[in-house]
Write an enzyme that holds these catalytic residues in place. Structure first.
Site, PDB file in Angstrom:
ATOM      1  N   GLY A   1      15.773  47.072  56.301  1.00 18.06           N
ATOM      2  CA  GLY A   1      17.198  47.001  55.999  1.00 18.06           C
ATOM      3  C   GLY A   1      18.003  46.339  57.102  1.00 18.06           C
TER       4      GLY A   1
ATOM      5  N   VAL B   1      22.276  46.449  58.806  1.00 18.31           N
ATOM      6  CA  VAL B   1      23.058  47.363  59.623  1.00 18.31           C
ATOM      7  C   VAL B   1      23.669  48.452  58.748  1.00 18.31           C
ATOM      8  CG1 VAL B   1      25.172  45.945  59.440  1.00 18.31           C
ATOM      9  CG2 VAL B   1      24.902  47.526  61.365  1.00 18.31           C
TER      10      VAL B   1
ATOM     11  N   TYR C   1      25.870  52.579  59.119  1.00 20.99           N
ATOM     12  CA  TYR C   1      26.635  53.476  59.989  1.00 20.99           C
ATOM     13  C   TYR C   1      26.196  54.907  59.745  1.00 20.99           C
ATOM     14  CZ  TYR C   1      30.492  56.316  61.746  1.00 20.99           C
ATOM     15  OH  TYR C   1      31.227  57.268  62.404  1.00 20.99           O
ATOM     16  N   HIS C   2      26.049  55.664  60.837  1.00 20.41           N
ATOM     17  CA  HIS C   2      25.800  57.104  60.759  1.00 20.41           C
ATOM     18  C   HIS C   2      26.952  57.813  61.448  1.00 20.41           C
ATOM     19  CE1 HIS C   2      21.379  56.267  60.163  1.00 20.41           C
ATOM     20  NE2 HIS C   2      21.660  55.260  60.963  1.00 20.41           N
TER      21      HIS C   2
ATOM     22  N   GLY D   1      14.648  57.049  56.547  1.00 17.18           N
ATOM     23  CA  GLY D   1      14.944  57.682  55.263  1.00 17.18           C
ATOM     24  C   GLY D   1      16.254  57.247  54.652  1.00 17.18           C
TER      25      GLY D   1
ATOM     26  N   CYS E   1      24.756  46.852  55.218  1.00 20.64           N
ATOM     27  CA  CYS E   1      23.464  46.486  54.622  1.00 20.64           C
ATOM     28  C   CYS E   1      23.376  45.005  54.275  1.00 20.64           C
ATOM     29  CB  CYS E   1      23.176  47.329  53.386  1.00 20.64           C
ATOM     30  SG  CYS E   1      23.291  49.112  53.678  1.00 20.64           S
TER      31      CYS E   1
END
Length: 222
Positions: free
Chosen positions: A70, A72, A74-75, A149, A167
């Protein structure tokens, strides 16, 4: 052999990343599969083939390069991250099967709260009917074992998504809190998602594991 589920709370990304790699490096055919549920402190992560120009204006949020698939993403707090540490050979499934069952578990979780959503054939993840993306996927397979995941947006600060081309799709992101009132808690959604992931993987039951990463040797692995 049971499926082990761990609820790890709020975690630093790099600490968790190293722990995942250490887990995969030392596991063998006798190791139970695990799913780690957690939230991360604010961070952008870049996939193996990630393009630098998809990171538009990160500001004070760190950017970490990883070995997942994948682009980029964001978390941040208010988002469910689930890491699937699965022996694909033992379950007799392929990578595409794993992606499909993860997407279906997310779709089923949203359907539980009467939200219609579906995957896209051209881009992994789950999208609500308006076309907005609510969940992202990125996996890595090493020696037949999966790690990394999914991210599932629940009730988070959405501003950082404006700082990247998520993404690489130039797609608008959404979250459960913008689609449903009152919004269920992170724990409620996690429990439902865990149930659908467990069923999708073919496990009849699960075991709740330690809620700390201190049990894992955080050594560097290739």
């Amino acid at each position: 052999m049971p499926l082990i589920i761990r609820h790890l709370g709020l975690q630093d990304y790099l600490t968790t990343y190293k722990a995942m790699k250490a887990f995969v490096e030392r596991r063998d055919q006798q190791s139970a599969d695990e799913i780690w549920f957690l939230q991360h402190r604010a961070v952008f992560t870049q996939g193996q083939a990630g393009k630098e120009d998809y990171i538009l204006a990160p500001g004070n949020i760190p950017v970490v390069k990883t070995d997942r698939g994948g682009q980029v993403t964001y978390h941040g707090p208010g988002q469910i991250t689930a890491y699937l540490l699965i022996d694909l050979k033992r379950l007799k499934i392929g990578v595409r099967d794993l992606v499909t069952l993860i997407e279906q578990a997310l779709v089923n979780s949203l359907q539980h709260w009467k939200i219609s959503a579906s995957p896209r054939a051209d881009a992994p993840g789950v999208y609500v009917d308006s076309g907005q993306k609510i969940a992202s996927l990125g996996l890595r397979i090493r020696k037949g074992y999966s790690y990394h995941g999914l991210n599932f947006n629940i009730a988070m600060d959405m501003e950082p998504w404006q700082r990247i081309n998520s993404c690489g799709l130039d797609v608008e992101m959404t979250q459960l809190a913008d689609l449903l009132k009152p919004v269920p808690s992170i724990d409620q959604v996690t429990d439902k998602l865990a149930e659908f992931l467990r069923l999708g993987l073919g496990y009849n039951a699960c075991q709740i594991g330690d809620d700390s990463l201190t049990a894992y040797p955080l050594k560097e692995t290739p």
